[in-house]
Design a protein around this motif. Structure first.
Motif, mmCIF file in Angstrom:
data_model
loop_
_atom_site.group_PDB
_atom_site.id
_atom_site.type_symbol
_atom_site.label_atom_id
_atom_site.label_comp_id
_atom_site.label_asym_id
_atom_site.label_seq_id
_atom_site.Cartn_x
_atom_site.Cartn_y
_atom_site.Cartn_z
ATOM 1 N N ALA A 62 11.258 -3.941 -10.865
ATOM 2 C CA ALA A 62 11.888 -5.234 -11.165
ATOM 3 C C ALA A 62 12.679 -5.739 -9.967
ATOM 4 C CB ALA A 62 12.790 -5.099 -12.388
ATOM 5 N N ARG A 63 13.426 -4.843 -9.332
ATOM 6 C CA ARG A 63 14.233 -5.252 -8.177
ATOM 7 C C ARG A 63 13.358 -5.614 -6.981
ATOM 8 N NH1 ARG A 63 16.963 -1.701 -5.885
ATOM 9 N NH2 ARG A 63 16.442 0.181 -7.078
ATOM 10 N N PHE A 64 12.250 -4.896 -6.820
ATOM 11 C CA PHE A 64 11.331 -5.189 -5.728
ATOM 12 C C PHE A 64 10.797 -6.619 -5.861
ATOM 13 C CE2 PHE A 64 7.256 -5.260 -3.552
ATOM 14 C CZ PHE A 64 7.482 -4.512 -2.406
ATOM 15 N N PHE A 68 11.615 -9.702 -3.226
ATOM 16 C CA PHE A 68 10.575 -10.034 -2.242
ATOM 17 C C PHE A 68 9.545 -11.072 -2.691
ATOM 18 C CE2 PHE A 68 11.780 -5.595 -1.049
ATOM 19 C CZ PHE A 68 12.330 -5.901 0.189
ATOM 20 N N GLU A 69 9.402 -11.319 -3.980
ATOM 21 C CA GLU A 69 8.353 -12.242 -4.408
ATOM 22 C C GLU A 69 8.630 -13.645 -3.865
ATOM 23 O OE1 GLU A 69 5.640 -13.372 -8.296
ATOM 24 O OE2 GLU A 69 7.566 -12.370 -8.607
ATOM 25 N N ASP A 82 11.455 -2.599 5.530
ATOM 26 C CA ASP A 82 12.201 -2.190 4.336
ATOM 27 C C ASP A 82 11.358 -2.433 3.077
ATOM 28 O OD1 ASP A 82 14.598 -1.463 2.745
ATOM 29 O OD2 ASP A 82 14.578 -3.588 2.206
ATOM 30 N N CYS A 83 10.690 -3.565 3.033
ATOM 31 C CA CYS A 83 9.808 -3.885 1.902
ATOM 32 C C CYS A 83 8.707 -2.846 1.768
ATOM 33 C CB CYS A 83 9.221 -5.280 2.121
ATOM 34 S SG CYS A 83 7.985 -5.776 0.905
ATOM 35 N N VAL A 84 8.068 -2.502 2.881
ATOM 36 C CA VAL A 84 6.980 -1.526 2.862
ATOM 37 C C VAL A 84 7.480 -0.153 2.405
ATOM 38 C CG1 VAL A 84 5.372 -0.238 4.333
ATOM 39 C CG2 VAL A 84 5.586 -2.719 4.592
ATOM 40 N N PRO A 131 4.731 -6.768 -12.153
ATOM 41 C CA PRO A 131 5.455 -7.709 -11.277
ATOM 42 C C PRO A 131 5.178 -7.500 -9.783
ATOM 43 C CG PRO A 131 6.926 -6.799 -12.954
ATOM 44 C CD PRO A 131 5.664 -6.004 -13.014
ATOM 45 N N LEU A 132 4.553 -6.379 -9.408
ATOM 46 C CA LEU A 132 4.317 -6.102 -7.984
ATOM 47 C C LEU A 132 2.982 -6.640 -7.483
ATOM 48 C CD1 LEU A 132 5.568 -2.404 -7.709
ATOM 49 C CD2 LEU A 132 6.874 -4.516 -7.848
#
Length: 616
Positions: A62-64, A68-69, A82-84, A131-132
């Protein structure tokens, strides 16, 4: 098998050798067979650590998405890294959960609580990770020069470029964000058909000479010295598959139609495209492999089975004679300690380092070897996650071929241990190269056993066994690939009856096996028990790819052994971080060269030449 997003994949089972177990599904005197200790993953299904990880995963996903979305294009190199890394951590935790659920399920596929547990975990992870889906979709909307600029700025981020190359290979076939999320959610429905296949196969019973056997025990009778037992097993296999053929036909029709619909929406030119993309291999390379093997049928399988027909003293070969032992071969059961010693000595003979990596598999609960009611058939190696270790599953019942299966799956295990240093996203090797270490491990074990042969008959038995394994790994798997190509093409034009699928199966059998054979009534149903067709469409060519590649590699090793081991280990350590062209270059090999495959096939021809020379 179609893995859940971010779940570490299972390596599909060793190609069906049509026998890799013994008659009977109960314990046999092979010594103390090891069992898995899954506690390195989780202590139990209700372990607090599992709940902790599920809670963490739900929150992390959820936080990802929140962080980032819709924002990937705005990130600088450090932010993108950091995202990766956060994505990679999500893969590690979800991979651990699904590895535990999957391994536990394969130990006893007929146990309702294990089936439910795995299904529940799949459902949870699918919901958490929906969500990812944006991640790969947004990556594919970034311009090439933007991504390349980020890689130039940060060397640690640039290390992940091979992953982005594979993601972006799917760019032409990407659907809308909404449809991609829909397909992600729908994946668990398709997985249900795979479970139906697994549970049906595991639940089949075969009655032979008054004894009730599972499919492993029945298949192994096809290698029995007693021809009447082989025939009885072959006919019972056909009868039971025939009784269940409508279920298997429904599974194949549904999974093939599901694939056709998704491929059509994505605009993929043919059913094989998705597999080639996931394997990071060019279609023309696979086509060159396929054509080289089909052209070699007369020089390989046709010639060998004509030799075998003479050895068996038969006017015509029947399907139950294909994997029959030679008349001069003494019945032999190999206990577990001897199998372990044989494989470990062969590995150590190549490099002490290889034996050191393999040793913990035997004494730390990393192998589940025995045949048990409800256990999945076949053999596989599963890498789990990079901060744990692989697990190997066998159905060991003392046949000499079981020793080769151990060598094969242990090779996978060694490969997976070495590649783990690449991390979750880069450790997984494309299927075409995933068979390299396993087939090489078999070759090392075979060569070690051949060097110890004391008589001409012992050498002949070993050579014949190796040729048959190579035919099963190369010729049979390419015939399987052709069957799948025909099946998926035919399904595009409508529902297939069991008789339609049977006919497609038979259309590749005589061509691949040759004129020495007659085919009994009922053999046309034998497609039904091959798991690859359901779990991993078009996987099978990877075995032929791996065998040809290893034959060429081994020829390089024999010609110039100095320094080979270090280059070999570097290749395995690369995992999925390099393309096959880059991995093979240090050995002077190139799989895109059509002549490459002829080089690999010539080793099989050479073994058959040796066998023919023994007849003089």
């Amino acid at each position: 098998m179609r893995p859940l997003p971010f779940a570490a994949p299972f390596h599909a089972p060793l190609p069906p050798r049509d026998a890799n177990a013994s008659a009977g599904d109960e314990a046999a005197p092979f010594g103390n067979l090891p069992e898995w200790d899954l506690s390195d993953l989780y202590a139990s299904p209700d372990a607090p650590e599992l709940k902790r990880d599920l809670d963490w995963l739900e929150d992390a996903c959820a936080r990802f998405a929140e962080d980032f979305e819709g924002k990937l294009a705005e990130l600088d190199a450090e932010g993108f890294l950091d995202c990766v890394l956060r994505n990679e951590r999500i893969q590690a935790v979800s991979g651990r959960i699904m590895s535990y659920a999957g391994l536990r399920y394969y130990q006893l596929t007929t146990a309702g609580d294990r089936v439910k547990f795995m299904s529940d975990m799949q459902d949870k992870l699918t919901n958490f990770t929906t969500p990812l889906v944006f991640f790969t979709l947004e990556i594919n909307r970034l311009p090439d020069d933007h991504l390349n600029g980020l890689f130039d700025e940060n060397a640690e981020l640039a290390r992940y470029k091979p992953i982005f190359d594979r993601i972006r290979a799917m760019k032409p076939y990407q659907l809308s964000d909404e449809l991609e999320k829909f397909l992600h959610d729908l994946g668990v429905v398709g997985d249900a058909w795979e479970k139906l296949f697994d549970e049906t196969i595991a639940g089949l019973t075969f009655i032979i000479d008054g004894e009730e056997l599972g499919i492993e025990g029945t298949l192994t009778l096809l290698t029995d010295h007693d021809r009447s037992k082989r025939e009885a097993a072959a006919r019972e296999l056909a009868a039971v598959l025939g009784e269940n053929i409508r279920t298997f036909s429904r599974v194949h029709n549904t999974t093939a139609k599901e694939k056709e619909v998704i491929d059509r929406w994505r605009g993929m030119p043919n059913p094989q495209t998705g597999r080639h993309l996931s394997n990071h291999v060019e279609p023309e390379v696979v086509e060159a492999l396929r054509n080289a093997v089909v052209d070699a049928y007369p020089r390989l399988s046709h010639r060998y089975y004509e030799l075998k027909r003479k050895w068996l003293g038969l006017d015509r070969m029947q399907v139950w004679d294909r994997n029959a032992p030679l008349p001069t071969e003494e019945p032999k059961l190999v206990n577990w300690d001897e199998a372990q010693k044989t494989v470990m000595e062969a590995y150590a003979g190549f490099s002490p380092r290889m034996a050191e990596i393999a040793e913990p598999f035997f004494d730390k609960g990393w192998i589940d070897a025995g045949v048990k009611p409800g256990k999945a058939p076949g053999a596989f190696a599963h890498p789990t996650v990079t901060d744990v270790h692989p697990y190997v599953m066998l159905n060991y019942l003392g046949k000499p071929r079981d020793v080769m299966t151990l060598a094969h799956e242990l090779g996978h295990g060694v490969h997976q241990v070495l590649a783990a240093g690449q991390g979750e996203m880069l450790s997984s090797t494309p299927l075409t190269l995933a068979e390299t270490a396993s087939v090489f491990g078999e070759m090392l074990t075979f060569r070690a056993m051949l060097s110890k042969a004391e008589t001409k008959e012992q050498k002949k038995t070993l050579l014949a066994g190796k040729v048959e394994d190579m035919i099963n790994t190369v010729v049979r798997q390419i015939a399987f690939y052709d069957f799948e190509c025909k099946l998926h093409e035919a399904r595009r034009h409508g529902e297939l009856t069991p008789e339609d699928i049977n006919a497609l199966w038979m259309s590749v059998q005589a061509e691949s096996l040759g004129p020495a054979f007659d085919f009994m009534e009922g053999y046309e149903t034998y497609w039904a028990y091959v798991p690859h067709f359901v779990h991993s469409p078009f996987y099978v060519y990877a075995y032929a790819f791996g065998d040809g590649l290893v034959n060429a590699l081994y020829a390089v090793y024999e010609e110039a052994p100095e320094g080979f081991q270090e280059k070999y280990f570097e290749m395995l350590k690369a995992g999925g971080s390099k393309h096959h062209k880059e991995l093979l270059a240090p050995f002077g090999l190139d799989a895109s060269d059509p002549a490459f495959w002829d080089k690999g096939l010539s080793m099989i021809e050479g073994f058959i030449d040796e066998l023919e020379a023994m007849e003089d």
